[in-house]
Scaffold this motif. Structure first.
Motif, PDB file in Angstrom:
ATOM      1  N   ARG A   1       6.167   6.721  -4.296  1.00  0.00           N
ATOM      2  CA  ARG A   1       7.089   5.778  -3.672  1.00  0.00           C
ATOM      3  C   ARG A   1       7.086   4.430  -4.423  1.00  0.00           C
ATOM      4  O   ARG A   1       8.127   3.764  -4.542  1.00  0.00           O
ATOM      5  CB  ARG A   1       6.696   5.564  -2.206  1.00  0.00           C
TER       6      ARG A   1
ATOM      7  N   ASP B   1       0.862  -1.189   0.000  1.00  0.00           N
ATOM      8  CA  ASP B   1       0.000   0.000   0.000  1.00  0.00           C
ATOM      9  C   ASP B   1       0.890   1.228   0.000  1.00  0.00           C
ATOM     10  O   ASP B   1       1.174   1.850   1.036  1.00  0.00           O
ATOM     11  CB  ASP B   1      -0.912  -0.020   1.244  1.00  0.00           C
ATOM     12  N   LEU B   2       1.416   1.547  -1.192  1.00  0.00           N
ATOM     13  CA  LEU B   2       2.312   2.683  -1.337  1.00  0.00           C
ATOM     14  C   LEU B   2       1.669   3.733  -2.218  1.00  0.00           C
ATOM     15  O   LEU B   2       0.894   3.420  -3.136  1.00  0.00           O
ATOM     16  CB  LEU B   2       3.636   2.240  -1.983  1.00  0.00           C
ATOM     17  N   ASP B   3       2.058   4.998  -1.854  1.00  0.00           N
ATOM     18  CA  ASP B   3       1.562   6.041  -2.746  1.00  0.00           C
ATOM     19  C   ASP B   3       2.262   5.895  -4.079  1.00  0.00           C
ATOM     20  O   ASP B   3       3.357   5.304  -4.171  1.00  0.00           O
ATOM     21  CB  ASP B   3       1.798   7.426  -2.133  1.00  0.00           C
ATOM     22  N   PRO B   4       1.696   6.424  -5.119  1.00  0.00           N
ATOM     23  CA  PRO B   4       2.242   6.224  -6.467  1.00  0.00           C
ATOM     24  C   PRO B   4       3.706   6.632  -6.611  1.00  0.00           C
ATOM     25  O   PRO B   4       4.478   5.970  -7.292  1.00  0.00           O
ATOM     26  CB  PRO B   4       1.334   7.070  -7.354  1.00  0.00           C
TER      27      PRO B   4
END
Length: 327
Positions: A31, A26-29
């Motif tokens: 990262r 669950d990473l932001d785009p």
């Protein structure tokens, strides 16, 4: 920047890793994109290392193969040299055996059969219109030497006469000025205590008799007592017969060269026996020419005419003379 999406057909390990990151983390785009970029860098570096390792391995294999090929080539070259040396050795052996088969083992002169082949060849191809001499030699009273003084002394006499024959029977003294090559004079053991010879390229008939006479005097003046003291009281003598042949156009001789060679020897042999029967102190000789595929005696007039031709010949250039002979 959103992470790159994998296509449904892209099932490479990198593609699977991208899908796992996108689906499980669950990473932001931003990262996620950075992680995937670093993953690509690691994978690329790994591939670079793998390719470099492949090239190193190939280079090592190539260098090893080249070294092996160089070693193999050197070994083959050494074998080629060895084979070449062996071949050359056997060629020399064959040549030596062939030469020995053509020579009399005691005197080292040509044997009679090979001598006759050489005379035949000479008559078939010689194009210079000059003179040659064929002679036969016999050691006087040789049986007495053998029976009275022994075979060892007889052998010394045969070997001594052979040496003198090879030394004295030569036409170089009378070669034409333009001839630079050595004479093709031939010496052979006829059989037993007899010898024969061919003197080539003579300017006239009397030179053959002169050379044969020089040989006869050399034998009879030799210090035979050095070979055996008992020979001091009975020095060695020889009887000599010579046939002097005027060489006309080669076309007259080519087809009958063998017949002419045999007849020359027969005539010389008869002259030698005539000298022996008369106990002559001189060389017995005759002058002949070829006419109608036969040897015919030359008259005094013909000999004079030929002598005049010989005396005029030096005024011609070698090229002109060869041209006239060819014609």
């Amino acid at each position: 920047m959103p992470p790159a999406r994998t296509s449904p057909g892209d099932r490479t390990p990198t593609a699977e890793l991208r899908a796992w990151v996108q689906e499980q983390l669950d990473l932001d785009p931003a990262r996620a994109a950075e992680l995937l970029r670093r993953i690509d860098n690691v994978v690329a570096h790994h591939r670079s290392l793998v390719e470099e390792s492949k090239h190193e391995a190939i280079r090592a294999l190539s260098e090893g193969f080249a070294a092996k090929m160089e070693t193999l080539q050197r070994q083959l070259s050494e074998k080629d040299i060895t084979v070449s040396n062996i071949a050359r050795y056997f060629e020399d052996v064959v040549a030596d055996l062939t030469e020995r088969s053509h020579r009399d083992p005691k005197t080292k002169l040509l044997n009679f059969d090979w001598f006759m082949e050489r005379v035949e060849s000479y008559l078939a191809v010689e194009q210079r219109v000059r003179w040659c001499g064929v002679g036969v030699v016999d050691i006087n009273s040789f049986k007495w030497y053998n029976d009275t003084l022994g075979h060892a002394v007889g052998d010394k006499i045969i070997e001594g006469v052979a040496r003198i024959l090879a030394d004295q029977i030569r036409s170089q003294d009378f070669l034409a000025v333009e001839r630079q090559a050595e004479g093709r004079d031939l010496h052979a053991r006829f059989g037993g205590d007899e010898f024969c010879f061919l003197i080539t390229d003579l300017p006239g008939c009397h030179q053959a008799v002169e050379i044969a006479g020089r040989f006869k005097r050399a034998v009879e003046s030799y210090a035979w007592a050095r070979e055996d003291r008992r020979l001091a009281t009975r020095p060695v003598l020889v009887d000599v017969g010579v046939v002097c042949l005027r060489l006309g156009p080669v076309s007259e001789r080519r087809g009958v060269a063998r017949k002419l060679a045999a007849e020359l020897i027969q005539r010389a042999d008869k002259l030698m026996y005539d000298a022996k029967g008369l106990k002559s102190r001189f060389v017995h000789s005759t002058n002949v020419r070829v006419q109608g595929a036969q040897l015919v005696d030359m008259s005094a007039v013909q000999e004079k005419q030929e002598k005049e031709k010989d005396e005029e010949a030096p005024g011609e250039s070698p090229a002109a003379r060869r041209s006239s002979v060819a014609g």
